[in-house]
Design an enzyme around this catalytic site. Structure first.
Site, PDB file in Angstrom:
ATOM      1  CD  GLU A 208      34.073  70.368  26.988  1.00 48.94           C
ATOM      2  OE1 GLU A 208      33.381  70.298  25.959  1.00 48.94           O
ATOM      3  OE2 GLU A 208      35.249  69.965  27.022  1.00 48.94           O
TER       4      GLU A 208
ATOM      5  CG  HIS B 108      30.173  51.093  50.828  1.00 47.76           C
ATOM      6  ND1 HIS B 108      30.002  50.477  52.041  1.00 47.76           N
ATOM      7  CD2 HIS B 108      29.021  50.913  50.141  1.00 47.76           C
ATOM      8  CE1 HIS B 108      28.802  49.917  52.076  1.00 47.76           C
ATOM      9  NE2 HIS B 108      28.185  50.172  50.939  1.00 47.76           N
TER      10      HIS B 108
ATOM     11  CE  LYS C 261      42.287  71.615  23.237  1.00 40.52           C
ATOM     12  NZ  LYS C 261      41.368  71.831  22.125  1.00 40.52           N
TER      13      LYS C 261
HETATM   14  O1  PA5 Z   1      32.598  69.114  23.295  1.00 40.44           O
HETATM   15  C1  PA5 Z   1      33.608  69.423  22.679  1.00 40.44           C
HETATM   16  O2  PA5 Z   1      33.558  70.164  21.695  1.00 40.44           O
HETATM   17  C2  PA5 Z   1      34.959  68.860  23.069  1.00 40.44           C
HETATM   18  O3  PA5 Z   1      34.873  68.027  24.156  1.00 40.44           O
HETATM   19  C3  PA5 Z   1      35.572  68.087  21.921  1.00 40.44           C
HETATM   20  O4  PA5 Z   1      34.714  67.034  21.578  1.00 40.44           O
HETATM   21  C4  PA5 Z   1      36.940  67.527  22.277  1.00 40.44           C
HETATM   22  O5  PA5 Z   1      37.759  68.549  22.717  1.00 40.44           O
HETATM   23  C5  PA5 Z   1      37.568  66.827  21.079  1.00 40.44           C
HETATM   24  O6  PA5 Z   1      37.668  67.702  20.002  1.00 40.44           O
HETATM   25  P1  PA5 Z   1      37.893  67.173  18.536  1.00 40.44           P
HETATM   26  O7  PA5 Z   1      36.758  66.296  18.153  1.00 40.44           O
HETATM   27  O8  PA5 Z   1      37.975  68.405  17.692  1.00 40.44           O
HETATM   28  O9  PA5 Z   1      39.205  66.395  18.526  1.00 40.44           O
END
Ligand code: PA5
Length: 423
Positions: free
Chosen positions: A277, A298, A412
């Site tokens: 990310e 494996h 989303k």
């Molecule tokens: O790193 C990030 O910001 C994301 O992976 C969020 O943690 C994830 O999308 C969950 O978001 P939230 O805590 O707002 O529900």
């Protein structure tokens, strides 16, 4: 001995790596000085340089209550709101032990049968719920929490005491609901992104409820953050960040994290999110994948050895991993394993690691080894900081903002439109 980085199987693959040292040192200084695209998102580092002991204490007290009263702690969250807790628990829990409450997860996917059976399984048990969402609006955890809330309200008179919300300090649907219902609340600090939040109450509460010493975990990371402050380009986190960048520039595309123990698989999954990310934007970054050896040797070991030569690999191993069972000599030697007599699982796993690292390097896969002296809370804390710092420096080298994730919104929006969400 702190964590170490062995580069002996990487350096032969790098063209003129020392020339990059100045840029790496500069990127590192920029992270330390807050000269990043979103300087406010360096809260993960600031909180380590100024530890909040009262918060650690409060989390420990709540965790003690959960350990005392709950059969099950249901943790609801996704992405950065769950991977860190799962990683640390997997690393530090004793396998096959039933100490403390069972920790279960929900809202980390949309599996229909999983969520249906989960609530059947919880029936008759003493359940606490920790719902974790920084935005307070993410669909997967919000949906699971709708069912969890109904379950807890139906089954317990003290429902409001059993639900603990970890969310934004001031806003979001979960924040408003928690205030309205009077749930206990913990805050996801503003300057800490989800994937950097494992050492905030996001991760600390479930981890503490599982029985891990969260103070040692946190202070392990504090030690890492203090050490890196005066570091030069020779620091392992900076060498790793610099080498990855150089390999990416040379055309490598994928980084496999190869963990040598199942206890480390969750750390790999957390690392996968942290790097994926943070780096994967503007067409840049190495694609991160976690594999567990020797299991996956494996399955995809063939590919790693001889497939497309675009892979780099980072082994994660524990120096003092314990010995485990020792092989005894057997009279009939029917399985032909007497050559291993006197050796332990620990020794055999070590040889498997050394052999694999060498074979993969010979097959054209540059590989580092990150070694933890021991698998304990302090070292896991250091490891967390190691990767958080490395990815921040890496973002600077790549010229991307490591603290946002705009691409996550695309699925989303399409999903909400298919589901008919009002705009
Ligand atoms: O790193 C990030 O910001 C994301 O992976 C969020 O943690 C994830 O999308 C969950 O978001 P939230 O805590 O707002 O529900």
């Amino acid at each position: 001995m702190p964590l170490t980085l062995d580069r002996s199987h990487v350096l032969p693959f790098l063209d003129d790596r020392p020339a990059l040292d100045d840029r790496v040192a500069q990127a590192h200084r920029r992270v330390l000085d807050g000269e990043t695209e979103m300087p406010e998102m360096l809260g993960w580092r600031r909180m380590l340089l100024d530890p909040d002991d009262a918060l650690l204490e409060s989390v420990a007290e709540t965790a003690a209550e959960i350990r005392d009263r709950a059969d099950v702690l249901l943790c609801i969250g996704i992405g950065g709101s769950y991977l860190g807790a799962e990683a640390v628990m997997q690393a530090l829990d004793t396998p096959f032990s039933d100490d403390g409450p069972e920790i279960l997860f929900a809202g980390h996917h949309l599996g229909p049968e999983y969520h249906e059976r989960l609530f059947q399984y919880l029936d008759g048990k003493s359940v606490y719920v920790n719902v974790i969402s920084k935005s307070g609006t993410t669909l997967e955890p919000a949906l699971a929490f709708r069912f969890a809330r109904r379950f807890v309200e139906r089954h317990f008179d003290d429902a409001d005491r059993r639900i603990i919300a970890t969310t934004d300090a001031d806003r979001g649907a979960l924040h408003d609901l928690a205030v309205d219902k009077g749930y206990r609340r913990y805050v996801v600090p503003n300057g800490v992104g989800g994937r950097f939040s494992v050492l905030t109450p996001v991760g600390l509460l479930p981890i503490a409820a599982s029985g891990v010493d969260t103070r040692s975990l946190f202070y392990g990371a504090v030690a890492g953050a203090r050490e890196v402050t005066d570091a030069d380009a020779g620091h392992p986190a900076l060498q790793y960040a610099g080498d990855r960048y150089a390999l990416g520039e040379q055309g490598y595309k994928t980084e496999v994290m190869a963990v040598m123990d199942p206890a480390l698989r969750g750390i790999g999954a957390w690392w996968q999110q942290l790097f994926g990310e943070s780096e994967g934007k503007d067409g840049k970054g190495l694609f991160p994948v976690v594999l567990q050896y020797t299991t996956d040797l494996h399955s995809v070991g063939q590919y790693v050895q001889q497939g497309q030569r675009t892979l780099v690999e980072s082994f994660l191993r524990i120096d003092d991993a314990g010995e485990g069972l020792e092989v005894a000599e057997q009279d009939d030697n029917g399985d032909g394993l007497n050559y291993l007599a006197g050796k332990t699982y620990g020794e055999i796993n070590e040889k498997a690691y050394a052999a694999t690292a060498e074979a993969h390097a010979e097959g054209g896969v540059p590989n580092w080894t990150v070694t933890l002296p021991r698998l304990d809370a302090e070292n896991v804390g250091r490891l967390i900081h190691f990767y958080e710092h490395a990815v921040s420096v890496s973002g600077k080298l790549l010229g991307v903002n490591p603290f946002n994730q705009p691409g996550v919104e695309n699925y989303k929006q399409k999903m909400f439109s298919l589901l008919g969400k009002p705009s």
